[in-house]
Design a protein around this motif. Structure first.
Motif, short mmCIF file in Angstrom:
data_model
loop_
_atom_site.label_atom_id
_atom_site.label_comp_id
_atom_site.label_asym_id
_atom_site.label_seq_id
_atom_site.Cartn_x
_atom_site.Cartn_y
_atom_site.Cartn_z
N GLN A 97 4.01 8.49 -7.36
CA GLN A 97 3.06 9.14 -6.43
C GLN A 97 3.62 9.22 -5.01
O GLN A 97 3.41 10.19 -4.29
N ALA A 98 4.32 8.16 -4.61
CA ALA A 98 4.81 8.08 -3.22
C ALA A 98 6.00 9.00 -2.95
O ALA A 98 6.33 9.26 -1.80
N GLN B 297 4.50 3.77 -11.42
CA GLN B 297 3.46 4.79 -11.25
C GLN B 297 3.23 5.06 -9.75
O GLN B 297 3.15 6.21 -9.31
N LYS B 298 3.17 3.97 -8.97
CA LYS B 298 2.92 4.13 -7.53
C LYS B 298 4.15 4.76 -6.84
O LYS B 298 4.01 5.54 -5.90
N GLU C 134 0.85 -1.21 0.00
CA GLU C 134 0.00 0.00 0.00
C GLU C 134 0.87 1.24 0.00
O GLU C 134 1.25 1.76 1.05
N TYR C 135 1.20 1.70 -1.17
CA TYR C 135 2.05 2.89 -1.32
C TYR C 135 1.25 4.13 -0.94
O TYR C 135 0.06 4.21 -1.28
N PRO C 136 1.89 5.09 -0.26
CA PRO C 136 1.17 6.34 0.00
C PRO C 136 0.82 7.02 -1.33
O PRO C 136 1.61 6.99 -2.27
N GLU C 137 -0.37 7.60 -1.39
CA GLU C 137 -0.79 8.22 -2.66
C GLU C 137 -0.31 9.65 -2.80
O GLU C 137 -0.43 10.26 -3.86
N THR C 138 0.21 10.19 -1.70
CA THR C 138 0.77 11.55 -1.81
C THR C 138 2.25 11.50 -1.46
O THR C 138 2.70 10.58 -0.76
#
Ligand SMILES: C[S@@+](CC[C@H](N)C(=O)[O-])C[C@H]1O[C@@H](n2cnc3c(N)ncnc32)[C@H](O)[C@@H]1O
Length: 244
Positions: A134-135, A130-131, A103-107
């Motif tokens: 974002q992280a 991509q993740k 669960e990568y942080p989205e911000t």
């Protein structure tokens, strides 16, 4: 049957051989891959670091000395995480998890996302990159190493055993699964071209800062014969990218 990357490292026989090799100062990792990682990561400090496929997290204490305040390591292998957990530091957090579905942080949270020698076990790196983008905080860096694509392309030369004299590069543009016999086990790796790694970074918004092919340096490899051998083919590919 071949095992996926993380399960492969959980195999006790493989785990022991791997740890033994990694601890040798003359190992390919120590003499070819680590000097480049070290060169890149000493150019600035990274307060918040995420390490994907962290293994035994030996890099964590080194990063803390460089100014890192928080290190998050994830690895799919329970054995690796168990070993890494002996590091005991409130600044080090370790988690058993998979690079693909963590669960990568989205911000933007991390100043650096690092991954050493794990992405060639991942089938599809596009969603992972991509993740990671974002992280990362804007201005953050993404640094990774993989087995060089000339090595992952095919295993024909492995038939000659550990002291092979020639390397075959074949099926280079036929990317995808490779069943590999390695360290007494069978592991599933994924072959990609140099261009694939580069384009995946670009397509996800990264600006590529540097690319290296682990060219040996005599200062790191004192043994002349080994230096000559290491000068024949590239073992690792390393990329450093930046989130604008
Ligand atoms: C060659 S080791 C490198 C370990 C560490 N990065 C280092 O350089 O010391 C590769 C690591 O990637 C982990 N790994 C492989 N596939 C993975 C996945 N899908 N998710 C998480 N970890 C994975 C393995 O368990 C192993 O610890």
């Amino acid at each position: 049957m071949s095992e996926t990357g993380a399960l492969f490292y959980d195999n006790p026989e493989v785990f022991n051989i791997y740890q033994e090799r990694r601890e040798q100062n003359s190992s390919a990792n120590q003499t070819l891959e680590w000097p480049i990682i070290q060169e890149w990561l000493t150019q600035r400090s990274y307060p918040q670091v995420l390490d994907l496929g962290c293994g035994d997290a030996t890099i964590a204490p080194w990063l803390l000395k460089q100014g890192t305040q928080y290190y998050q390591g994830i690895d799919g292998s329970a054995r690796m995480i168990e070993l890494a957990s002996t590091l005991h530091s409130p600044q080090i957090r370790l988690q058993q998890g998979y690079i693909e579905n963590w669960e990568y942080p989205e911000t933007g949270t991390f100043d650096l996302v690092l991954s050493r020698l794990a992405f060639h076990y991942i089938e599809d790196i596009q969603p992972v990159f991509q993740k990671i983008f974002q992280a990362l905080k804007p201005g953050g860096d993404f640094v990774f190493s993989v087995e060089h694509p000339v090595i992952t392309s095919n295993q024909l030369s492995m038939k000659q055993g550990a002291n092979r004299q020639d390397w075959v590069v074949d099926r280079y543009f036929q990317t995808g699964k490779r069943n590999v016999s390695w360290m007494g086990g069978q592991v599933l790796k994924y072959h990609r071209t140099v261009e694939d790694y580069y384009q995946s970074l670009k397509n996800n918004g990264f600006v590529v800062q540097d690319l290296r092919e682990s060219c040996p340096k005599a200062t790191h490899i004192k043994d002349k014969k080994l230096f000559e051998k290491r000068s024949r083919i590239p073992l690792f590919l390393l990329l450093s990218a930046h989130k604008p």
